[in-house]
Design a protein around this motif. Sequence first.
Motif, PDB file in Angstrom:
ATOM      1  N   ALA A  39       0.845  -1.190   0.000  1.00 46.60           N
ATOM      2  CA  ALA A  39       0.000   0.000   0.000  1.00 46.60           C
ATOM      3  C   ALA A  39       0.885   1.246   0.000  1.00 46.60           C
ATOM      4  O   ALA A  39       2.050   1.185   0.417  1.00 46.60           O
ATOM      5  CB  ALA A  39      -0.901  -0.013   1.221  1.00 46.60           C
ATOM      6  N   PRO A  40       0.356   2.372  -0.438  1.00 47.16           N
ATOM      7  CA  PRO A  40       1.145   3.607  -0.463  1.00 47.16           C
ATOM      8  C   PRO A  40       1.704   3.938   0.915  1.00 47.16           C
ATOM      9  O   PRO A  40       0.964   3.954   1.909  1.00 47.16           O
ATOM     10  CB  PRO A  40       0.123   4.659  -0.912  1.00 47.16           C
ATOM     11  N   GLY A  41       3.000   4.157   0.984  1.00 45.80           N
ATOM     12  CA  GLY A  41       3.641   4.530   2.233  1.00 45.80           C
ATOM     13  C   GLY A  41       3.842   3.403   3.223  1.00 45.80           C
ATOM     14  O   GLY A  41       4.259   3.641   4.361  1.00 45.80           O
ATOM     15  N   LYS A  42       3.545   2.184   2.804  1.00 52.29           N
ATOM     16  CA  LYS A  42       3.680   1.043   3.710  1.00 52.29           C
ATOM     17  C   LYS A  42       4.637   0.009   3.142  1.00 52.29           C
ATOM     18  O   LYS A  42       4.938   0.010   1.952  1.00 52.29           O
ATOM     19  CB  LYS A  42       2.310   0.403   3.976  1.00 52.29           C
ATOM     20  N   GLU A  43       5.073  -0.884   4.006  1.00 54.53           N
ATOM     21  CA  GLU A  43       5.942  -1.961   3.566  1.00 54.53           C
ATOM     22  C   GLU A  43       5.124  -3.046   2.863  1.00 54.53           C
ATOM     23  O   GLU A  43       3.921  -3.188   3.083  1.00 54.53           O
ATOM     24  CB  GLU A  43       6.675  -2.567   4.768  1.00 54.53           C
ATOM     25  N   ARG A  44       5.813  -3.801   2.044  1.00 52.85           N
ATOM     26  CA  ARG A  44       5.167  -4.932   1.387  1.00 52.85           C
ATOM     27  C   ARG A  44       4.742  -5.958   2.429  1.00 52.85           C
ATOM     28  O   ARG A  44       5.479  -6.221   3.387  1.00 52.85           O
ATOM     29  CB  ARG A  44       6.140  -5.561   0.400  1.00 52.85           C
ATOM     30  N   GLU A  45       3.574  -6.545   2.241  1.00 55.49           N
ATOM     31  CA  GLU A  45       3.107  -7.577   3.155  1.00 55.49           C
ATOM     32  C   GLU A  45       2.630  -8.785   2.367  1.00 55.49           C
ATOM     33  O   GLU A  45       2.024  -8.661   1.296  1.00 55.49           O
ATOM     34  CB  GLU A  45       1.969  -7.054   4.047  1.00 55.49           C
ATOM     35  N   GLY A  46       2.893  -9.954   2.918  1.00 55.47           N
ATOM     36  CA  GLY A  46       2.367 -11.177   2.337  1.00 55.47           C
ATOM     37  C   GLY A  46       0.937 -11.371   2.792  1.00 55.47           C
ATOM     38  O   GLY A  46       0.623 -11.162   3.977  1.00 55.47           O
ATOM     39  N   ILE A  47       0.058 -11.768   1.880  1.00 55.44           N
ATOM     40  CA  ILE A  47      -1.347 -11.898   2.251  1.00 55.44           C
ATOM     41  C   ILE A  47      -1.910 -13.291   2.024  1.00 55.44           C
ATOM     42  O   ILE A  47      -2.878 -13.672   2.691  1.00 55.44           O
ATOM     43  CB  ILE A  47      -2.228 -10.857   1.531  1.00 55.44           C
ATOM     44  N   ALA A  48      -1.368 -14.055   1.117  1.00 57.85           N
ATOM     45  CA  ALA A  48      -1.913 -15.382   0.858  1.00 57.85           C
ATOM     46  C   ALA A  48      -0.836 -16.255   0.236  1.00 57.85           C
ATOM     47  O   ALA A  48      -0.057 -15.785  -0.591  1.00 57.85           O
ATOM     48  CB  ALA A  48      -3.121 -15.303  -0.078  1.00 57.85           C
ATOM     49  N   CYS A  49      -0.835 -17.519   0.665  1.00 59.45           N
ATOM     50  CA  CYS A  49       0.151 -18.458   0.142  1.00 59.45           C
ATOM     51  C   CYS A  49      -0.477 -19.825  -0.032  1.00 59.45           C
ATOM     52  O   CYS A  49      -1.270 -20.261   0.814  1.00 59.45           O
ATOM     53  CB  CYS A  49       1.319 -18.607   1.119  1.00 59.45           C
ATOM     54  N   ARG A  50      -0.076 -20.477  -1.107  1.00 65.30           N
ATOM     55  CA  ARG A  50      -0.420 -21.867  -1.300  1.00 65.30           C
ATOM     56  C   ARG A  50       0.893 -22.638  -1.336  1.00 65.30           C
ATOM     57  O   ARG A  50       1.701 -22.437  -2.241  1.00 65.30           O
ATOM     58  CB  ARG A  50      -1.200 -22.070  -2.586  1.00 65.30           C
ATOM     59  N   MET A  51       1.098 -23.490  -0.316  1.00 66.58           N
ATOM     60  CA  MET A  51       2.322 -24.247  -0.222  1.00 66.58           C
ATOM     61  C   MET A  51       2.053 -25.693  -0.598  1.00 66.58           C
ATOM     62  O   MET A  51       1.032 -26.268  -0.211  1.00 66.58           O
ATOM     63  CB  MET A  51       2.884 -24.208   1.208  1.00 66.58           C
ATOM     64  N   THR A  52       2.953 -26.305  -1.329  1.00 68.36           N
ATOM     65  CA  THR A  52       2.751 -27.684  -1.771  1.00 68.36           C
ATOM     66  C   THR A  52       2.664 -28.646  -0.590  1.00 68.36           C
ATOM     67  O   THR A  52       2.032 -29.688  -0.685  1.00 68.36           O
ATOM     68  CB  THR A  52       3.900 -28.126  -2.691  1.00 68.36           C
ATOM     69  N   SER A  53       3.299 -28.300   0.522  1.00 73.34           N
ATOM     70  CA  SER A  53       3.327 -29.196   1.683  1.00 73.34           C
ATOM     71  C   SER A  53       2.179 -28.975   2.643  1.00 73.34           C
ATOM     72  O   SER A  53       2.027 -29.708   3.613  1.00 73.34           O
ATOM     73  CB  SER A  53       4.647 -28.998   2.438  1.00 73.34           C
ATOM     74  N   ALA A  54       1.341 -27.979   2.388  1.00 74.95           N
ATOM     75  CA  ALA A  54       0.268 -27.647   3.321  1.00 74.95           C
ATOM     76  C   ALA A  54      -1.079 -28.173   2.822  1.00 74.95           C
ATOM     77  O   ALA A  54      -1.321 -28.236   1.619  1.00 74.95           O
ATOM     78  CB  ALA A  54       0.195 -26.141   3.514  1.00 74.95           C
ATOM     79  N   ARG A  55      -1.936 -28.517   3.765  1.00 82.99           N
ATOM     80  CA  ARG A  55      -3.264 -29.022   3.403  1.00 82.99           C
ATOM     81  C   ARG A  55      -4.136 -27.915   2.844  1.00 82.99           C
ATOM     82  O   ARG A  55      -4.984 -28.151   1.983  1.00 82.99           O
ATOM     83  CB  ARG A  55      -3.941 -29.631   4.631  1.00 82.99           C
TER      84      ARG A  55
END
Length: 126
Positions: A39-55
């Motif tokens: 977002a403007p003026g903010k740091e990058r953030e992770g919001i969603a992940c799909r991992m091969t090892s996760a259910r």
Amino acid sequence: VQLQASGGGSVQAGGSLRLSCAASGVKLDYSAVCWFRQAPGKEREGIACRMTSARSPYYADPVTGRFTISLDTAKNTMFLQMNSLKPEDTAVYYCAADRAYGYNADYYFQRGMDYWGRGTLVTVSS
């Protein structure tokens, strides 16, 4: 390796958008795939992940219940369905992939990922 993100745009609060990220040179179903935003003026953030090892996929608190990450293996394309959008969701969204597997989302969020798409802007008006 190329990741091509698309689907950003302007929408009113409460609306929906679907972001796409087409990949070449890397098989997404054998990789960890995540969406980040800045977002403007903010740091990058992770919001969603799909991992091969996760259910099941991982979602950050601000988007849980509203965003859905998915993968079309035939098209080698990942998606982020965004519903009930809020003005605070306004940001440049990035797709990313990593061949390393067996890690949780925090690992990718903190370390970053091997491959990145160019950002796509999402603007949510009130």
